[in-house]
Scaffold this motif. Structure first.
Motif, PDB file in Angstrom:
ATOM      1  N   PRO A  88       0.948  -1.157  -0.110  1.00 32.31           N
ATOM      2  CA  PRO A  88       0.061  -0.177   0.047  1.00 32.31           C
ATOM      3  C   PRO A  88       0.985   1.270  -0.158  1.00 32.31           C
ATOM      4  CG  PRO A  88      -0.116  -0.834   2.304  1.00 32.31           C
ATOM      5  CD  PRO A  88       0.902  -1.877   1.436  1.00 32.31           C
ATOM      6  N   GLY A  89       0.183   2.307  -0.213  1.00 33.39           N
ATOM      7  CA  GLY A  89       0.772   3.606  -0.333  1.00 33.39           C
ATOM      8  C   GLY A  89       1.348   4.047  -1.520  1.00 33.39           C
ATOM      9  N   PRO A  90       2.196   5.201  -1.491  1.00 33.22           N
ATOM     10  CA  PRO A  90       2.533   5.848  -2.871  1.00 33.22           C
ATOM     11  C   PRO A  90       3.553   4.736  -3.325  1.00 33.22           C
ATOM     12  CG  PRO A  90       3.208   7.277  -1.083  1.00 33.22           C
ATOM     13  CD  PRO A  90       2.496   5.875  -0.432  1.00 33.22           C
ATOM     14  N   LYS A  91       3.657   4.950  -4.928  1.00 30.65           N
ATOM     15  CA  LYS A  91       4.443   4.060  -5.556  1.00 30.65           C
ATOM     16  C   LYS A  91       5.678   4.484  -5.964  1.00 30.65           C
ATOM     17  CE  LYS A  91       1.455   0.718  -5.090  1.00 30.65           C
ATOM     18  NZ  LYS A  91       1.139   0.760  -3.866  1.00 30.65           N
ATOM     19  N   GLY A  92       6.008   6.098  -5.734  1.00 29.13           N
ATOM     20  CA  GLY A  92       7.042   6.766  -6.048  1.00 29.13           C
ATOM     21  C   GLY A  92       7.133   8.142  -5.502  1.00 29.13           C
ATOM     22  N   PRO A  93       7.932   8.864  -5.800  1.00 30.03           N
ATOM     23  CA  PRO A  93       8.082  10.126  -4.992  1.00 30.03           C
ATOM     24  C   PRO A  93       6.809  11.231  -5.703  1.00 30.03           C
ATOM     25  CG  PRO A  93       9.986   9.871  -6.823  1.00 30.03           C
ATOM     26  CD  PRO A  93       9.193   8.448  -6.577  1.00 30.03           C
ATOM     27  N   ARG A  94       6.351  11.799  -4.744  1.00 30.93           N
ATOM     28  CA  ARG A  94       5.293  12.559  -5.413  1.00 30.93           C
ATOM     29  C   ARG A  94       5.708  14.049  -5.446  1.00 30.93           C
ATOM     30  NH1 ARG A  94       2.790  10.562  -0.644  1.00 30.93           N
ATOM     31  NH2 ARG A  94       2.506  12.629   0.066  1.00 30.93           N
ATOM     32  N   LYS A  95       6.628  14.559  -4.455  1.00 32.65           N
ATOM     33  CA  LYS A  95       7.164  15.812  -4.399  1.00 32.65           C
ATOM     34  C   LYS A  95       8.130  16.020  -5.448  1.00 32.65           C
ATOM     35  CE  LYS A  95       5.972  16.813   0.519  1.00 32.65           C
ATOM     36  NZ  LYS A  95       6.381  17.075   1.857  1.00 32.65           N
ATOM     37  N   LEU A  96       9.119  15.270  -5.369  1.00 33.20           N
ATOM     38  CA  LEU A  96      10.401  15.188  -6.253  1.00 33.20           C
ATOM     39  C   LEU A  96      10.005  14.838  -7.778  1.00 33.20           C
ATOM     40  CD1 LEU A  96      12.931  13.928  -3.609  1.00 33.20           C
ATOM     41  CD2 LEU A  96      12.527  16.325  -4.324  1.00 33.20           C
ATOM     42  N   THR A  97       9.330  15.740  -8.230  1.00 41.66           N
ATOM     43  CA  THR A  97       8.733  15.544  -9.663  1.00 41.66           C
ATOM     44  C   THR A  97      10.064  15.652 -10.608  1.00 41.66           C
ATOM     45  OG1 THR A  97       8.216  17.865 -10.060  1.00 41.66           O
ATOM     46  CG2 THR A  97       6.538  16.149  -8.963  1.00 41.66           C
ATOM     47  N   GLU A  98       9.655  15.316 -11.735  1.00 41.88           N
ATOM     48  CA  GLU A  98      10.829  15.517 -12.748  1.00 41.88           C
ATOM     49  C   GLU A  98      11.081  17.054 -12.808  1.00 41.88           C
ATOM     50  OE1 GLU A  98      13.660  14.622 -15.150  1.00 41.88           O
ATOM     51  OE2 GLU A  98      12.250  12.941 -14.671  1.00 41.88           O
ATOM     52  N   GLU A  99      10.199  18.128 -12.907  1.00 40.81           N
ATOM     53  CA  GLU A  99      10.751  19.506 -12.822  1.00 40.81           C
ATOM     54  C   GLU A  99      11.707  19.791 -11.563  1.00 40.81           C
ATOM     55  OE1 GLU A  99       8.285  23.892 -12.742  1.00 40.81           O
ATOM     56  OE2 GLU A  99       7.180  22.131 -12.229  1.00 40.81           O
ATOM     57  N   VAL A 100      11.147  19.204 -10.359  1.00 41.31           N
ATOM     58  CA  VAL A 100      11.865  19.670  -9.148  1.00 41.31           C
ATOM     59  C   VAL A 100      13.196  18.961  -9.314  1.00 41.31           C
ATOM     60  CG1 VAL A 100      11.948  18.978  -6.712  1.00 41.31           C
ATOM     61  CG2 VAL A 100       9.859  19.691  -7.792  1.00 41.31           C
ATOM     62  N   MET A 101      13.551  17.744  -9.801  1.00 43.55           N
ATOM     63  CA  MET A 101      14.672  17.195  -9.951  1.00 43.55           C
ATOM     64  C   MET A 101      15.489  17.752 -10.830  1.00 43.55           C
ATOM     65  SD  MET A 101      14.836  15.082  -7.549  1.00 43.55           S
ATOM     66  CE  MET A 101      16.666  14.543  -8.096  1.00 43.55           C
ATOM     67  N   ALA A 102      14.889  18.355 -12.189  1.00 41.90           N
ATOM     68  CA  ALA A 102      15.814  18.811 -13.023  1.00 41.90           C
ATOM     69  C   ALA A 102      16.487  20.270 -12.462  1.00 41.90           C
ATOM     70  CB  ALA A 102      14.814  19.427 -14.279  1.00 41.90           C
ATOM     71  N   PHE A 103      15.552  20.834 -11.653  1.00 38.88           N
ATOM     72  CA  PHE A 103      16.138  22.066 -10.918  1.00 38.88           C
ATOM     73  C   PHE A 103      17.281  21.611  -9.775  1.00 38.88           C
ATOM     74  CE2 PHE A 103      15.848  24.377  -6.666  1.00 38.88           C
ATOM     75  CZ  PHE A 103      16.190  25.767  -6.947  1.00 38.88           C
ATOM     76  N   VAL A 104      17.185  20.602  -9.274  1.00 40.42           N
ATOM     77  CA  VAL A 104      18.017  20.201  -8.213  1.00 40.42           C
ATOM     78  C   VAL A 104      19.408  19.994  -9.112  1.00 40.42           C
ATOM     79  CG1 VAL A 104      18.845  18.107  -6.830  1.00 40.42           C
ATOM     80  CG2 VAL A 104      16.539  19.254  -6.536  1.00 40.42           C
ATOM     81  N   GLU A 105      19.472  19.263 -10.262  1.00 42.77           N
ATOM     82  CA  GLU A 105      20.558  18.739 -10.898  1.00 42.77           C
ATOM     83  C   GLU A 105      21.203  20.127 -11.673  1.00 42.77           C
ATOM     84  OE1 GLU A 105      19.010  15.634 -13.604  1.00 42.77           O
ATOM     85  OE2 GLU A 105      19.760  14.371 -12.191  1.00 42.77           O
ATOM     86  N   ARG A 106      20.290  21.093 -11.884  1.00 39.53           N
ATOM     87  CA  ARG A 106      21.013  22.392 -12.210  1.00 39.53           C
ATOM     88  C   ARG A 106      21.801  22.991 -11.587  1.00 39.53           C
ATOM     89  NH1 ARG A 106      15.825  23.032 -14.717  1.00 39.53           N
ATOM     90  NH2 ARG A 106      15.140  24.722 -13.234  1.00 39.53           N
ATOM     91  N   LEU A 107      21.167  23.051  -9.907  1.00 38.74           N
ATOM     92  CA  LEU A 107      21.934  23.552  -8.822  1.00 38.74           C
ATOM     93  C   LEU A 107      23.226  22.740  -8.831  1.00 38.74           C
ATOM     94  CD1 LEU A 107      19.130  24.032  -6.103  1.00 38.74           C
ATOM     95  CD2 LEU A 107      20.629  25.856  -7.520  1.00 38.74           C
ATOM     96  N   ARG A 108      23.311  21.400  -8.720  1.00 40.22           N
ATOM     97  CA  ARG A 108      24.342  20.665  -8.538  1.00 40.22           C
ATOM     98  C   ARG A 108      25.312  20.771  -9.747  1.00 40.22           C
ATOM     99  NH1 ARG A 108      24.339  15.115  -5.858  1.00 40.22           N
ATOM    100  NH2 ARG A 108      26.400  15.817  -5.253  1.00 40.22           N
ATOM    101  N   SER A 109      24.860  20.923 -10.754  1.00 41.42           N
ATOM    102  CA  SER A 109      25.796  21.097 -11.865  1.00 41.42           C
ATOM    103  C   SER A 109      26.655  22.350 -11.889  1.00 41.42           C
ATOM    104  CB  SER A 109      25.117  21.273 -13.394  1.00 41.42           C
ATOM    105  OG  SER A 109      24.466  22.213 -13.568  1.00 41.42           O
ATOM    106  N   GLY A 110      26.181  23.425 -11.122  1.00 44.52           N
ATOM    107  CA  GLY A 110      26.815  24.619 -10.856  1.00 44.52           C
ATOM    108  C   GLY A 110      27.682  24.636  -9.777  1.00 44.52           C
ATOM    109  N   ASP A 111      27.299  23.830  -8.863  1.00 43.82           N
ATOM    110  CA  ASP A 111      27.989  23.452  -7.602  1.00 43.82           C
ATOM    111  C   ASP A 111      27.997  22.201  -6.915  1.00 43.82           C
ATOM    112  OD1 ASP A 111      29.733  23.824  -4.968  1.00 43.82           O
ATOM    113  OD2 ASP A 111      28.242  25.233  -4.440  1.00 43.82           O
ATOM    114  N   ALA A 112      28.858  21.101  -7.344  1.00 38.98           N
ATOM    115  CA  ALA A 112      29.007  19.843  -7.058  1.00 38.98           C
ATOM    116  C   ALA A 112      28.938  19.512  -5.568  1.00 38.98           C
ATOM    117  CB  ALA A 112      29.848  19.214  -7.729  1.00 38.98           C
TER     118      ALA A 112
END
Length: 159
Positions: free
Chosen positions: A92-116
């Protein structure tokens, strides 16, 4: 309410305990000690078998096993696709992340690419500022790790 038996405890542990064993009114379950209405996998399998082998109408079989007609077709399709193991209810329960959507993760990866050197807690705070959603730093770490895992479709063909 009676205390669960050892078998019922095991069925519950593996998510195979029928939540409605009293709804199983099939004559075969009443006549045979081997058939157990507590075992939802056995109940589902027998319902499909009753229709396919004994030629009982779907509506009649579904009702006798505590299901509706639509559930019968979903159960039969699961059995055909994955065998008896596919009859075990999923977690039961969610089958995957609900908050960390593709859009959010793209943002996170952009931040990391600027500062690893950015840490997951810093990334989580940045997500909260940018999107207004609170995420746990460990969730950010897990999501980044999932994105780094090679996918089967990306495996090179070595010919």
């Amino acid at each position: 309410m009676s205390r669960p038996t050892g078998k019922q405890s095991t069925l519950k542990e593996f998510r195979a305990l029928n939540p409605r064993p009293g709804a199983v009114v099939d004559a075969g379950f009443a006549a045979c000690a081997f058939l157990d209405p507590d075992d939802v996998v056995q109940v589902k399998y027998e319902m499909v078998r009753r229709v396919r082998v004994d030629k009982v109408p779907v509506v009649q079989a579904a009702a006798a096993f505590g299901f509706c007609r639509q559930s019968f077709y979903a159960i039969a399709a699961a059995l055909d696709a994955g065998g008896p193991a596919a009859l075990v209810p999923g977690k039961p329960g969610p089958k995957g992340p609900r908050k960390l959507t593709e859009e959010v993760m793209a943002f996170v990866e952009r931040l990391r690419s600027g500062d690893a050197a950015l840490r997951s807690d810093q990334l989580a705070r940045a997500v909260e500022r940018e999107f207004g959603i609170t995420v746990h730093p460990r969730s950010v770490e897990k999501a980044l790790a999932r994105r780094r895992e090679p996918r089967s479709a990306e495996v090179p063909d070595h010919r």
